[in-house]
Write an enzyme that holds these catalytic residues in place. Structure first.
Site, PDB file in Angstrom:
ATOM      1  N   ALA A   1       1.126  -1.462  -0.169  1.00 19.72           N
ATOM      2  CA  ALA A   1       0.261   0.207   0.148  1.00 19.72           C
ATOM      3  C   ALA A   1       1.007   1.087  -0.189  1.00 19.72           C
ATOM      4  CB  ALA A   1      -1.154  -0.395   1.166  1.00 19.72           C
TER       5      ALA A   1
ATOM      6  N   GLY B   1       0.298  -5.243   0.690  1.00 17.34           N
ATOM      7  CA  GLY B   1      -1.017  -5.394  -0.071  1.00 17.34           C
ATOM      8  C   GLY B   1      -0.869  -6.331  -1.106  1.00 17.34           C
TER       9      GLY B   1
ATOM     10  N   GLU C   1      -1.091  -9.402  -0.836  1.00 18.15           N
ATOM     11  CA  GLU C   1      -2.736  -9.324  -0.860  1.00 18.15           C
ATOM     12  C   GLU C   1      -3.493  -9.991  -1.684  1.00 18.15           C
ATOM     13  OE1 GLU C   1      -3.659  -8.132   3.443  1.00 18.15           O
ATOM     14  OE2 GLU C   1      -2.536  -6.322   2.287  1.00 18.15           O
TER      15      GLU C   1
ATOM     16  N   GLU D   1       3.446  -5.442   7.880  1.00 15.89           N
ATOM     17  CA  GLU D   1       2.776  -3.770   8.582  1.00 15.89           C
ATOM     18  C   GLU D   1       3.095  -3.728   9.611  1.00 15.89           C
ATOM     19  OE1 GLU D   1       0.456  -5.454   4.811  1.00 15.89           O
ATOM     20  OE2 GLU D   1       1.708  -6.542   6.235  1.00 15.89           O
TER      21      GLU D   1
END
Length: 732
Positions: free
Chosen positions: A67, A123, A126, A148
């Site tokens: 992200a 991300g 993910e 994270e």
């Protein structure tokens, strides 16, 4: 339809190849613009009958770095003026957006595969987990991970739900809680990816999986009779895992890091419900976490501020970036050898000079051994290790400095010796070359008096061990010029460390603050507090090691030498303190720390233990009785406040100008409780008014270390924060 961040190609078999390749950046990240396009692509895959399946890959060396935390940080600033409920709703909507898009991808009714060519973190990982199939390159150093929690947040794109369902809680926990990364072989072994192959073959293999579609376009957790590997929370084996997870986490974090605790909650609660409900649980915890100061502060300091400093935000106006190709390192001891190692590792040619050839060769051997460990661990090839070692020339000849861009002096703390070396080096260095001293305490302006070109003289203070510590303190003397600062920033950037720029003073910034930490440990010892209580309370406060252990690591004999140099320099102005008396006594006893196996701790083959004669430093040689020992909370406050007050004092004195540097420097330099975001964020979060009130209480009991500077008192009267008063400057 054309896209800015993705290239979309449909082959004759109806398989779409979606290449993630954001323009004008070196690495893909999941920004708001990327997620908007991703949503459009997911809709297209599901609705276009011509598309039979899809493969997602990257057009860059890495797959995706995760992200865009810069946007996340900006989003948190946008919450000002909103009520708590409004802020929570806005954060939830933002957090759930990616989750809903990835859920739409895995339920689109068509097979989707990820061809993972390189690094896929956060991300990025993910996104691949939301694909039905994953093929990973085994020849590019590709890694998968969810880092994270290391910056105070939790995986918010389904990572806490899909990974445990895929590999079980035991295998998923280190990835989620500790930021452990998986290489291709480990990922295949654990079942994270379906196949591994050379990067040139991963797209073709991914297309083969899409055509075969053994899962029938349904994720394992959407299949009938799905069972969680290793069992869920109410399975006997799962109960054992979760029963031990919380106390183990508490042991490691002392409850200071809510991200890890919330991750466990996400997994525990999410595994008991269907995936759609589980993803909402994850987004709720993600929102709850972002509302906490620990998360906001860690994102700001460990990501946004660090990234800005790494990019050279403190470069003086008008200075251009330069390339550092060759340096000299004078002094082949532990520090000099470490500086040589990281410089050669970055591809810089190094001339390593010592007083004799044996010493110089020993310093080079340190680097050779370091590279050999890299070969043994599979990080570099033997050929690469040899090339790096060949960049180092070990010599006694100062003439070899005739074509260097920069010199780092790394001899022990003696002003006269450093002056002699400065003169010898400058006699042969190019006129435009920069001279940097790795002194840890002696003022740079004082050392620069020996220089014929003080404008090119700067402090370049590394932290030990150099290979592991990522901070470098650049000290600007009275006559240090902008060119010297700029070149030093370039050097630090090239060796992949973070620079902070500070003004000149004894101890500079980091050592001034860390000494307050070590001092409090010794003050407590001389007050009769149990050594084990001192050490454990410090770790409970968030420090990586106790103050007595840290002094052992730094070396007590070094502390003694610095103390003697300080006494010599300050003369009658030197103030004797309990910690100075402890250091002198330990030196007298021959207890130098870890280096000779005896300091505040005794070092044995099986580990270390506190020396059982430390009670001699207590009043009358006896520790306080149990009922007079201070509370853990009192010790924690003393330890954290002493450091933070000194940091505030350095800002009041103009030693540090930017609160980002104070925060990042405190975490990277000496490990100041990372969950706080750093020393300045700690004060701002407590509130300057509340902080000063508590500091005054401590000052009444324990004296001078807790006397706050007038600046802090003035700020407290206005309830002003450091980040508001000293708004970070933009890059030149």
């Amino acid at each position: 339809m054309s896209y800015t961040h993705f290239k979309f190609e449909l082959d004759a078999d109806g398989i779409a190849l979606i290449t993630f390749d954001s323009p004008n950046v070196s690495m893909n990240v999941l920004s708001a613009a990327v997620m908007a396009e991703l949503g459009q692509i997911v809709d297209k895959i599901g609705s276009d009958d011509k598309i039979k399946g899809a493969v997602i890959t990257s057009g860059k060396k890495a797959f995706c770095a995760g992200a865009d935390l810069s946007e996340l940080g900006a989003g948190m600033l946008d919450l000002k003026g909103l009520s708590e409920d409004e802020a929570k709703q806005k954060l939830f909507d933002t957090a759930f957006r990616l989750n809903s898009q990835l859920r739409a991808l895995e339920t689109c009714g068509k097979p989707v595969a990820a061809a993972i060519n390189g690094l896929a973190l956060g991300g990025g990982f993910e996104v691949t987990l939301a694909c039905h199939y994953r093929v990973m390159a085994n020849d590019t150093g590709a890694k998968l991970g969810l880092p994270e929690s290391l910056v105070g947040v939790l995986p918010g794109g389904g990572g806490t739900q899909r990974l445990p369902r895929l590999v079980g809680v035991m295998n998923a926990a280190p990835v989620m809680l500790q930021g452990k990364q998986l290489d291709a072989d480990t990922a295949k072994q654990q079942g994270v990816v379906h196949e591994v192959a050379p990067v040139s073959e991963i797209v073709a293999k991914a297309k083969e999986l899409v055509k075969a579609n053994p899962l029938g376009s349904k994720q394992p957790w959407d299949q009938d009779k799905f069972k969680i590997p290793g069992g869920g929370p109410y399975h006997p084996q799962g109960m054992q895992i979760f029963g031990g997870a919380s106390p183990m986490l508490l042991k490691e974090t002392y409850g200071n890091y809510p991200a890890q605790r919330y991750i466990l909650s996400c997994v525990y609660e999410g595994l008991q419900v269907p995936m759609d409900a589980a993803l909402r649980i994850e987004s709720r915890y993600f929102t709850k976490l972002l509302m906490r100061p620990e998360s906001r502060n860690m994102i700001r300091s460990l990501f946004l501020s660090k990234q800005s400093l790494d990019k050279g935000s403190r470069r003086p106006a008008g200075q251009e970036k330069s390339e550092i190709k060759k340096i000299g390192v004078i002094g082949a001891g532990f520090m000099g050898a470490g500086i040589t190692t990281v410089s050669a590792q970055a591809g810089i040619e190094v001339v390593l000079i010592d007083v004799n050839q044996e010493g110089a060769d020993k310093g080079k051997q340190h680097a050779v051994d370091f590279f050999a460990k890299g070969v043994k661990r599979g990080k570099i090839s033997e050929e690469k290790a040899k090339k790096l070692a060949d960049l180092i020339t070990a010599t006694t000849d100062y003439g070899a400095l005739k074509d260097v861009d920069l010199v780092v002096e790394a001899v022990f703390e003696n002003s006269d010796l450093k002056a002699e070396i400065t003169k010898k080096a400058e006699a042969v260095m190019p006129k435009g070359a920069i001279f940097g001293s790795n002194t840890s305490t002696i003022p740079i302006s004082s050392l620069a008096k020996a220089s014929e070109r003080p404008d090119n003289f700067i402090g370049i203070h590394f932290f030990s061990p150099v290979e592991k510590m990522n901070l470098v303190e650049l000290i600007v003397g009275e006559k240090t010029g902008d060119l010297a600062v700029s070149r030093a920033i370039d050097f630090v950037g090239k060796i992949k460390k973070t620079p902070i720029v500070v003004a000149d003073t004894r101890g500079f910034y980091a050592n001034r603050c860390v000494m307050r930490y070590i001092e409090q440990g010794m003050y407590l010892l001389t007050e009769g507090v149990k050594p084990a209580l001192i050490e454990n309370a410090a770790k409970m406060a968030g420090m990586p090691v106790g103050p007595l252990s840290l002094q052992d690591e730094v070396a007590i004999d070094l502390g003694y030498k610095v103390l003697q140099q300080t006494k010599k320099d300050l003369g009658d102005q030197f103030e004797d303190t309990p910690n100075a008396q402890v250091i002198e006594k330990m030196y007298e006893l021959g207890r130098y720390g870890r280096k000779n196996g005896k300091g505040f701790y005794v070092y044995e083959e099986g580990g270390k233990r506190l020396w059982d004669e430390l009670g001699q430093f207590a009043p009358g040689g006896k520790l306080l009785p149990e009922d007079q020992q201070p509370s853990v909370g009192e010790i924690k406050d003393r330890i954290l406040y002493a450091q933070a007050i000194e940091a505030a004092r350095t800002m009041a004195e103009g030693i540090v100008e930017d609160p980002r540097e104070a925060d990042v420097g405190s975490i990277l330099g000496w490990g100041f409780a990372p969950y706080t975001g750093g020393v300045i964020s700690f004060i701002d979060t407590v509130g300057t008014d509340v902080f000063v009130t508590r500091a005054d209480e401590l000052a009444k009991k324990y004296g001078k270390p807790f006397e706050v500077p007038q600046l802090l008192r003035d700020m407290a009267a206005k309830k002003e924060t450091f980040y508001a008063r000293f708004a970070p400057k933009k890059a030149a």
